[in-house]
Design an enzyme around this catalytic site. Structure first.
Site, mmCIF file in Angstrom:
data_model
loop_
_atom_site.group_PDB
_atom_site.id
_atom_site.type_symbol
_atom_site.label_atom_id
_atom_site.label_comp_id
_atom_site.label_asym_id
_atom_site.label_seq_id
_atom_site.Cartn_x
_atom_site.Cartn_y
_atom_site.Cartn_z
ATOM 1 N N LYS A 99 0.899 -1.188 0.117
ATOM 2 C CA LYS A 99 0.143 -0.117 0.115
ATOM 3 C C LYS A 99 0.656 1.351 -0.019
ATOM 4 C CE LYS A 99 -0.582 -0.463 5.000
ATOM 5 N NZ LYS A 99 -1.418 -0.964 6.145
ATOM 6 N N ARG B 181 -11.558 -0.512 13.997
ATOM 7 C CA ARG B 181 -11.271 0.447 12.898
ATOM 8 C C ARG B 181 -11.939 -0.240 11.803
ATOM 9 N NH1 ARG B 181 -5.001 1.315 11.237
ATOM 10 N NH2 ARG B 181 -5.406 -0.839 10.184
ATOM 11 N N TYR C 221 13.889 31.365 6.860
ATOM 12 C CA TYR C 221 12.391 32.090 7.500
ATOM 13 C C TYR C 221 12.126 32.134 8.608
ATOM 14 C CZ TYR C 221 10.796 31.295 2.766
ATOM 15 O OH TYR C 221 10.477 30.945 1.232
ATOM 16 N N MET D 243 10.576 25.014 1.541
ATOM 17 C CA MET D 243 9.848 23.709 0.500
ATOM 18 C C MET D 243 11.141 23.064 -0.162
ATOM 19 S SD MET D 243 7.136 24.562 -2.376
ATOM 20 C CE MET D 243 5.969 25.205 -1.439
HETATM 21 C C1 LIG Z 1 -0.684 -1.761 6.777
HETATM 22 C C2 LIG Z 1 -1.204 -3.045 7.359
HETATM 23 C C3 LIG Z 1 -0.331 -4.229 7.266
HETATM 24 C C4 LIG Z 1 1.031 -4.187 7.258
HETATM 25 O O1 LIG Z 1 1.705 -3.379 8.559
HETATM 26 P P1 LIG Z 1 3.032 -3.256 9.095
HETATM 27 O O2 LIG Z 1 3.279 -3.040 10.301
HETATM 28 O O3 LIG Z 1 3.689 -2.322 7.937
HETATM 29 O O4 LIG Z 1 3.911 -4.640 8.809
HETATM 30 C C5 LIG Z 1 -0.954 -5.476 7.900
HETATM 31 N N1 LIG Z 1 -2.152 -5.486 7.689
HETATM 32 C C6 LIG Z 1 -2.977 -4.600 7.675
HETATM 33 C C7 LIG Z 1 -4.408 -4.912 7.945
HETATM 34 C C8 LIG Z 1 -2.599 -3.397 7.274
HETATM 35 O O5 LIG Z 1 -3.319 -2.457 7.296
#
Ligand SMILES: *Cc1c(COP(=O)(O)O)cnc(C)c1O
Length: 345
Positions: free
Chosen positions: A30, A119, A240, A288
């Protein structure tokens, strides 16, 4: 310049597979493989033998589908009703996390059960309903039932064992299916957290899964070039807001990196860069496109030299700690402007 070592990512995956002997090990890709480039990372992991991939969004899966032919490609963030035909057409697997999503789908899927994260995933009430009415799963080919750990990087947190127990209880009430439990840190919690499929992301990319000493190989080396050197007098400010005042005659290296590249601007960022084995501190506001470092005590620094912002001399987890965040946020914030160099697997 952002160097990404694909060989180290593949090596990290093999290390995790060795630690998870009874089951398979997936790869979480992801957020563009945590900022490192999913289109480059995925083929390296496929070649290493990985056959299960996770992303968060359908759009990410559509882009990666041709890159990992034949492998399972699953979307963690659930099924949006109108997207079901796209999943089916492209052979992408939804992770179903509610009764409403279950009702929208036929075909292969993962089922996400919430065991404490609050969640995503079936709530206890929805699980009760499903256990009473298993017909709701008709037409769904359950590839895995999964849950996600809340604090796997804290091995002493009793919630880890509680979640493992709740997960086993939930699976016992569902039709028999393979199980998926641990993320990166979960793999290190021991045999009670093994399952048919571990889902590491962070550890593949060199982030410490929470141990005193990081067992993963470094993956990322980030360096930025010194554009100018400037000598300032005691009492002069730099950058800045005049946020930093020289306490002594100082030499400032103006470096070609800024918050647009994901370098944290937060005034509490205690960042330092590494040059020739020594550290030089960030001074003044991060702009930036530019950042200033005090190189008064590193007289060898020349215009055109590269300061290491992440790498062997400045480990990712230390960068994160100095910025008041975690390695996940540092990597996923890496900007699009770096020249990217991939070391092959
Ligand atoms: C992001 C995620 C993972 C991976 O987690 P890491 O801590 O990066 O290994 C695994 N399962 C779910 C549901 C996630 O959202």
């Amino acid at each position: 310049m952002l160097e990404v070592d694909l060989g180290a990512i593949a090596g990290n995956w093999r290390t995790l597979r060795g630690l998870h002997p009874a089951g398979s090990v997936a790869a979480v890709l992801k957020a563009d493989a945590y900022g490192l480039g999913a289109d480059r990372v995925a083929p390296a992991l496929l070649a290493a033998g990985c056959r299960h991939f996770f992303v968060a969004h359908l759009e990410e899966a559509l882009a990666l589908r041709p890159v990992v032919p034949g492998a399972m490609l699953a979307v963690l963030n659930g099924l949006w009703p109108s997207d079901a035909p796209l999943y089916a057409e492209h052979g992408i697997v939804p992770v179903l996390g509610s009764l409403a999503e279950i009702a929208e789908w036929t075909g292969p899927a993962l089922l996400h059960v919430d065991t404490g994260m609050n969640r995503l995933g079936l709530s206890p009430a929805e699980l009760d309903r499903l256990a009473d009415e298993p017909g709701l799963l008709r037409g769904i080919d359950l590839l895995f039932v999964m849950t996600h750990l809340v604090s796997a990087e804290l091995p002493d947190d009793p919630l880890n064992a509680t979640q493992a127990r709740r997960f086993a209880g939930a699976c016992a009430r569902l039709p028999p299916a393979p199980r998926s439990l641990a993320n990166s840190s979960g793999i290190f919690l021991g045999p009670g957290f093994r399952s048919d499929l571990a889902r590491p992301g962070a550890a593949l990319y060199g982030i410490n899964p929470g141990l005193a000493c990081n067992p993963m190989q470094d993956v990322v080396r980030l360096r930025a070039r010194v554009l100018q050197l400037r000598d300032v007098q005691a009492g002069e400010t730099v950058g800045y807001d005049g946020a930093w005042t020289a306490a002594r005659p100082s030499r400032i290296a103006v470096v070609s990196v800024g918050y647009a590249d994901g370098f944290p601007r937060s005034p509490t960022n205690q960042a330092a860069a590494c040059f020739d084995g020594g550290l030089v501190p960030l001074v003044g506001r991060v702009s930036m496109d530019l950042t200033t470092f005090d190189v008064t005590d590193a007289p060898a620094v020349q215009v055109g030299d590269w300061l290491e912002l992440i790498g062997p001399g400045m480990p990712l987890d230390q960068v994160a700690a100095r910025a008041g965040t975690n390695g996940y946020e540092i990597l996923t914030s890496l900007g699009r402007r770096y020249r990217r160099v991939y070391r092959p697997a």
